[in-house]
Write a protein that holds these residues in place. Structure first.
Motif, PDB file in Angstrom:
ATOM      1  N   GLY A  78       0.793  -1.223   0.000  1.00 43.43           N
ATOM      2  CA  GLY A  78       0.000   0.000   0.000  1.00 43.43           C
ATOM      3  C   GLY A  78       0.820   1.265   0.000  1.00 43.43           C
ATOM      4  N   ALA A  79       2.059   1.182  -0.514  1.00 42.40           N
ATOM      5  CA  ALA A  79       2.978   2.318  -0.464  1.00 42.40           C
ATOM      6  C   ALA A  79       3.415   2.733  -1.863  1.00 42.40           C
ATOM      7  CB  ALA A  79       4.212   1.963   0.376  1.00 42.40           C
ATOM      8  N   LYS A  80       3.877   3.960  -1.952  1.00 45.96           N
ATOM      9  CA  LYS A  80       4.508   4.470  -3.177  1.00 45.96           C
ATOM     10  C   LYS A  80       5.960   4.031  -3.210  1.00 45.96           C
ATOM     11  CE  LYS A  80       6.425   8.873  -4.773  1.00 45.96           C
ATOM     12  NZ  LYS A  80       6.578  10.308  -4.440  1.00 45.96           N
ATOM     13  N   ALA A  81       6.446   3.633  -4.380  1.00 50.40           N
ATOM     14  CA  ALA A  81       7.862   3.295  -4.557  1.00 50.40           C
ATOM     15  C   ALA A  81       8.602   4.478  -5.173  1.00 50.40           C
ATOM     16  CB  ALA A  81       8.018   2.069  -5.454  1.00 50.40           C
ATOM     17  N   SER A  82       9.699   4.878  -4.549  1.00 49.98           N
ATOM     18  CA  SER A  82      10.583   5.901  -5.112  1.00 49.98           C
ATOM     19  C   SER A  82      11.923   5.242  -5.406  1.00 49.98           C
ATOM     20  CB  SER A  82      10.770   7.064  -4.139  1.00 49.98           C
ATOM     21  OG  SER A  82       9.539   7.707  -3.880  1.00 49.98           O
ATOM     22  N   ILE A  83      12.450   5.477  -6.606  1.00 47.29           N
ATOM     23  CA  ILE A  83      13.696   4.844  -7.035  1.00 47.29           C
ATOM     24  C   ILE A  83      14.774   5.902  -7.194  1.00 47.29           C
ATOM     25  CG2 ILE A  83      14.803   3.401  -8.775  1.00 47.29           C
ATOM     26  CD1 ILE A  83      12.571   1.969  -7.236  1.00 47.29           C
ATOM     27  N   TYR A  84      15.891   5.685  -6.513  1.00 49.63           N
ATOM     28  CA  TYR A  84      17.043   6.589  -6.611  1.00 49.63           C
ATOM     29  C   TYR A  84      18.277   5.775  -6.994  1.00 49.63           C
ATOM     30  CZ  TYR A  84      13.948   9.705  -4.007  1.00 49.63           C
ATOM     31  OH  TYR A  84      12.878  10.468  -3.606  1.00 49.63           O
ATOM     32  N   ARG A  85      19.320   6.488  -7.429  1.00 45.72           N
ATOM     33  CA  ARG A  85      20.550   5.817  -7.856  1.00 45.72           C
ATOM     34  C   ARG A  85      21.751   6.363  -7.082  1.00 45.72           C
ATOM     35  NH1 ARG A  85      19.400   1.293 -11.118  1.00 45.72           N
ATOM     36  NH2 ARG A  85      17.530   1.811 -12.329  1.00 45.72           N
TER      37      ARG A  85
END
Length: 339
Positions: A78-85
């Protein structure tokens, strides 16, 4: 609540298994390490998680398939995924700062090479909670020093004389992670490095110096996945816990048995074929694998693999492997043939 997961490392100590699959994505007891870690943290927190930020390495290594699996993981919680590098391996503090847009509000930071079992409530009076585990050899770990109020007063790396037996396991809660962000930004601006890297501890120590209250959250089990032997041990422990919990189906209905026996606890994936074999206890086998004329115990075998005429114990075998032989405690990476 947010969960921040730095996972850009290549996992060199787990080679050859991490040569083709990033270590946090290697399955243990049927699920990737990072999936189990995030789910277990969400369970401990006992409150909704609205964002999970993953800090990945080079897109050539952490590609679209990895991103997709992490997005699905977050969605299922139930969460938003944030992708960083994190393009360069510049340390734990640097990895956290790569997720700078997500560093606000209450958050847990968890490094994706460990699994836990824990049951406790976060102390509402603490500015931060550092997860710890009591160990017999604290001189081999970073440990916390406690004051008379059972608050953390100091972080000590591999103490030569006894400080405490509470080892830091790499999971942290911050009531407002923006405070840590500010301190880590100072560390970066001042180019404060230890071992050639920017460390989370340097930010934490600056918070302590300003009087922020740090307390411990002690876990019941801390299971590492650093190398082959420890990962197999973690697989054994996790299978035992899952069997006791009864929360997951560990043996797929599509498993085909031909004069074969499964000794639980085991995880056996979809479309696995077991012929003239005994499997278990404490074995995980991935989807579409075939085991013939073999005994297998205390071992990890991944997907699309063929095992014949083997007596395996404390073995770790990758994906798309063909193995026919009598070695016992072996370690074979993906796409290998040993006949």
């Amino acid at each position: 609540m947010k969960i921040i997961v730095p996972m850009a490392g290549r996992g060199s100590r787990l080679r050859p298994h991490s040569l083709t699959v990033p270590k946090p994505l290697i399955p243990v007891a049927g699920q990737p390490i990072v999936h189990r870690l995030v789910k277990d943290i969400a369970k401990v927190l006992k409150q909704p998680v609205d964002e999970i930020a993953f800090v990945l390495g080079d897109p050539a290594w952490f590609g679209d398939d990895v991103v997709s699996s992490l997005q699905d993981l977050a969605k299922n919680l139930g969460a938003k995924a944030s992708i960083y590098r994190q393009d360069k391996p510049l340390g734990t503090g640097h990895a956290i700062m790569c997720a700078e847009p997500s560093l606000s509000g209450p958050a847990v930071i968890a490094y994706a090479d460990t699994l836990i079992r824990a049951e406790f409530d976060l102390d509402p009076t603490a500015d931060s909670v550092i997860w710890t585990k009591r160990v017999d050899n604290p001189e081999a770990y970073g440990v916390v020093k406690l004051n008379e109020n059972n608050e953390i007063s100091e972080l000590v790396e591999k103490p030569e004389t006894f400080v405490s037996d509470q080892a830091v396991i790499g999971i942290y809660y911050f009531k407002d992670v923006a405070v840590l962000k500010g301190k880590l930004q100072d560390v970066l601006d001042e180019n404060v490095m230890n071992g050639g890297e920017y460390q989370i501890n340097d930010g934490i120590k600056r918070m302590m110096a300003e009087g922020k209250v740090f307390k411990t959250g002690t876990v019941d089990e801390w299971m590492d996945c650093g190398n082959k032997s420890i990962t197999i041990e973690t697989n054994e422990k996790m299978l035992g816990f899952l069997k006791a919990d009864g929360e997951e189906t560990l043996v797929s209905d599509s498993v085909k048995l031909e004069n074969a026996t499964i000794i639980e606890p085991c995880f056996i994936g979809d479309n696995v074929v077991l012929v003239d074999s005994t499997v278990g206890p404490y074995v995980s086998i991935g989807n579409n694998t075939v085991v013939e004329n073999s005994t297998v115990k205390n071992s990890l075998i991944q997907t699309h693999t063929s095992i014949k005429n083997a007596k395996l114990d404390h073995a770790m075998i990758g994906n798309h492997v063909k193995y026919n032989g009598d070695y016992t405690s072996i370690s074979i990476g993906d796409y290998s043939i040993l006949e």
